[in-house]
Motif scaffolding. Structure first.
Motif, PDB file in Angstrom:
ATOM      1  N   LEU A 140     -20.338  41.953  35.553  1.00  5.02           N
ATOM      2  CA  LEU A 140     -19.210  42.020  36.481  1.00  5.02           C
ATOM      3  C   LEU A 140     -19.427  41.525  37.951  1.00  5.02           C
ATOM      4  O   LEU A 140     -18.451  41.417  38.538  1.00  5.02           O
ATOM      5  CB  LEU A 140     -18.712  43.374  36.211  1.00  5.02           C
ATOM      6  N   GLY A 141     -20.514  41.202  38.193  1.00  3.91           N
ATOM      7  CA  GLY A 141     -20.891  40.748  39.473  1.00  3.91           C
ATOM      8  C   GLY A 141     -20.828  41.901  40.458  1.00  3.91           C
ATOM      9  O   GLY A 141     -20.940  41.877  41.771  1.00  3.91           O
ATOM     10  N   LEU A 142     -21.546  43.113  39.989  1.00  2.00           N
ATOM     11  CA  LEU A 142     -21.220  44.212  40.843  1.00  2.00           C
ATOM     12  C   LEU A 142     -22.686  44.784  41.190  1.00  2.00           C
ATOM     13  O   LEU A 142     -23.050  45.529  42.247  1.00  2.00           O
ATOM     14  CB  LEU A 142     -20.754  45.529  40.127  1.00  2.00           C
ATOM     15  N   PHE A 183     -24.094  51.751  46.750  1.00  4.93           N
ATOM     16  CA  PHE A 183     -23.532  52.333  45.248  1.00  4.93           C
ATOM     17  C   PHE A 183     -23.346  53.882  45.323  1.00  4.93           C
ATOM     18  O   PHE A 183     -24.169  54.537  46.098  1.00  4.93           O
ATOM     19  CB  PHE A 183     -24.446  52.079  44.393  1.00  4.93           C
ATOM     20  N   VAL A 184     -22.133  54.182  44.926  1.00  5.72           N
ATOM     21  CA  VAL A 184     -21.813  56.082  45.155  1.00  5.72           C
ATOM     22  C   VAL A 184     -22.067  56.245  43.690  1.00  5.72           C
ATOM     23  O   VAL A 184     -21.215  56.005  42.621  1.00  5.72           O
ATOM     24  CB  VAL A 184     -20.488  55.831  45.556  1.00  5.72           C
ATOM     25  N   VAL A 212     -19.368  50.374  45.399  1.00  3.30           N
ATOM     26  CA  VAL A 212     -19.458  50.434  44.114  1.00  3.30           C
ATOM     27  C   VAL A 212     -19.752  51.660  43.466  1.00  3.30           C
ATOM     28  O   VAL A 212     -20.677  52.475  43.811  1.00  3.30           O
ATOM     29  CB  VAL A 212     -20.551  49.451  43.396  1.00  3.30           C
ATOM     30  N   GLY A 213     -18.658  52.040  42.647  1.00  2.00           N
ATOM     31  CA  GLY A 213     -18.958  53.575  42.029  1.00  2.00           C
ATOM     32  C   GLY A 213     -19.427  53.425  40.849  1.00  2.00           C
ATOM     33  O   GLY A 213     -19.276  52.394  39.938  1.00  2.00           O
ATOM     34  N   LEU A 255     -15.542  47.473  45.535  1.00  2.00           N
ATOM     35  CA  LEU A 255     -15.785  46.189  44.705  1.00  2.00           C
ATOM     36  C   LEU A 255     -15.326  46.505  43.350  1.00  2.00           C
ATOM     37  O   LEU A 255     -15.209  45.586  42.569  1.00  2.00           O
ATOM     38  CB  LEU A 255     -17.177  45.656  44.902  1.00  2.00           C
ATOM     39  N   GLY A 256     -15.592  47.780  42.967  1.00  2.00           N
ATOM     40  CA  GLY A 256     -15.454  47.846  41.607  1.00  2.00           C
ATOM     41  C   GLY A 256     -16.057  49.332  41.055  1.00  2.00           C
ATOM     42  O   GLY A 256     -16.957  50.245  41.977  1.00  2.00           O
ATOM     43  N   LEU A 257     -16.222  49.594  39.749  1.00  2.00           N
ATOM     44  CA  LEU A 257     -16.697  51.049  39.188  1.00  2.00           C
ATOM     45  C   LEU A 257     -17.243  50.630  37.911  1.00  2.00           C
ATOM     46  O   LEU A 257     -16.816  49.774  37.078  1.00  2.00           O
ATOM     47  CB  LEU A 257     -15.965  52.187  39.270  1.00  2.00           C
TER      48      LEU A 257
END
Length: 420
Positions: free
Chosen positions: A147-149, A156-157, A237-238, A296-298
């Motif tokens: 996903l490119g994360l 990063f959380v 990012v989660g 950015l995403g998760l």
């Protein structure tokens, strides 16, 4: 063990009190904890350091900020299926099947891997339990890469971090890739409400990498007030591995509603490919105002739907649009346990995931066969998760549910992913 710990703490406090009592002053019961006493003339000094004193709340603690609305039917007692008549159960099954019309029932199987875990996966010293967790972590990282994360220059959380193993492997993956040559910063924020033994995050001392652990319930966490996130305002990012029940909903709200988004904030930025350069206004730039950078995403591995809660659930609107409410949600949460009850091998009940098993007494004998209950249980899980996808869509994200690992590794094998 908790009682023994409490006794030890009280003995320590009492011992501290005895040491304070140098001149034989009268001893009185500590007003903060009646289990120990204190010298009367040293009371004020003792109150400032007593183990039972109320600790100051951290700046990022905001009571119930991610709990959801307290209006409506959230206080409804959880439905016990054994109390329902056959007619009521049949009605619930009909409602479930009706709600699924137009939704995707078949999830894609996509077991990924990441080279950062290759050596550890082939380490003969790891037992079956460790090997199962490593396979899951490897697949999660593989999906993040796809996903490119997975890259530096972001934070990063990890929600429900436990010992911090997922953050550990994210860090290891980014030590071995080309991003290391760019000298971009990397932050890893681990959120866990309980005190945890054998943490792995304290072992990392690399330059340009910041590990920080917050001992706080996700329900009360305001990310916009976490100093680490406000320093460099890196994009977020989660992540989470088996984020249990309502904790998933709390984490989604925490990440997407309380991450300090200002009124002037623009819509989510386009996701960059690893090979694309960062421009001055791209994902690496700091947003104006206070708070962290954009999301950015998760990637979150889901589990324990029977421990979800209507008040915390982010998909309430999704349910209401289908003519369903708190009562049906509560029943579907109970029915979701049918997807795994009776199917989970003994060696999967104690594999170290530390999640409470669903009650298995709700199975309806004589009405539905075991295979029918399993199928309905999976539909309940998917319906709850589709509500989460609907919430993410409303927040401007494209989300997906994927079976990221085989069921012989874990029966809770669905991964929720989202990107702008």
């Amino acid at each position: 063990m908790p009682e023994e710990s409490a006794v030890a703490q009280c003995r320590l406090s009492a011992r501290d009190c005895e040491e304070e009592d140098g001149g034989g002053s009268r001893r009185i019961v500590c007003p903060l904890d009646p289990k120990h006493t204190v010298s009367e003339d040293k009371l004020q000094k003792h109150l400032k350091k007593c183990n039972s004193r109320e600790k100051a709340k951290p700046v990022y603690f905001v009571q119930n900020i991610n709990a959801g609305s307290a209006d409506g039917d959230e206080t409804l007692r959880q439905v016990s299926l054994s109390e329902l008549s056959r007619t009521e159960l049949e009605t619930l099954v009909d409602k479930l099947k009706t709600a699924f019309k137009g939704l995707q029932c078949d999830l894609e199987d996509s077991v990924q891997s990441h080279p950062a875990l290759h050596d550890e996966l082939h380490n003969p010293k790891n037992g079956d339990s460790a090997h199962k967790h490593l396979k899951q972590q490897s697949s999660i990282l593989g999906h993040m890469e796809e996903l490119g994360l997975l890259g530096r220059g972001r934070c990063f959380v990890e929600f429900g971090a436990g010992r911090g193993k997922l953050s550990h492997w994210i860090h290891e993956a980014l030590k071995t890739c080309e991003h290391l040559k760019t000298c971009e910063d990397l932050q890893l924020l681990l959120v866990e409400r309980c005190s945890t033994r054998f943490k792995v995050d304290g072992k990392h001392q690399d330059a340009g990498v910041q590990f920080e652990r917050l001992q706080v319930d996700i329900q009360h966490l305001d990310l916009s007030k976490v100093p680490l996130l406000c320093e460099k305002k890196l994009p977020l990012v989660g992540v989470g591995k088996h984020l249990c029940g309502a904790a998933t909903d709390l984490a989604l709200r925490c990440l997407l509603e309380t991450a300090g988004q200002s009124e002037e904030e623009e819509p989510p930025h386009k996701r960059l490919r690893p090979s694309e350069p960062r421009s001055g206004g791209g994902l690496g730039s700091a947003p104006t105002g206070c708070g962290p950078g954009p999301v950015l995403g998760l990637t979150v591995a889901l589990c324990c739907h029977h421990r979800c809660d209507w008040r915390h659930y982010v998909g309430q609107q999704f349910f209401l649009q289908r003519g369903l409410g708190a009562r049906e949600f509560s029943a579907f949460c109970r029915m979701s346990s049918w997807a795994t009850c009776g199917l989970r091998p003994t060696n999967q009940r104690g594999d170290g995931e530390e999640h409470e098993p669903a009650e298995e007494t709700d199975a309806v004998n004589g009405f539905l066969s075991a295979s029918e209950r399993e199928q309905l249980g999976r539909l309940c899980k998917q319906l709850i998760d589709h509500g989460r996808c609907h919430f993410l869509q409303m927040k401007g994200f494209s989300s997906k549910l994927t079976r990221y690992i085989s069921s012989d590794i874990t029966l809770e094998n669905v991964l929720l992913t989202a990107v702008p």
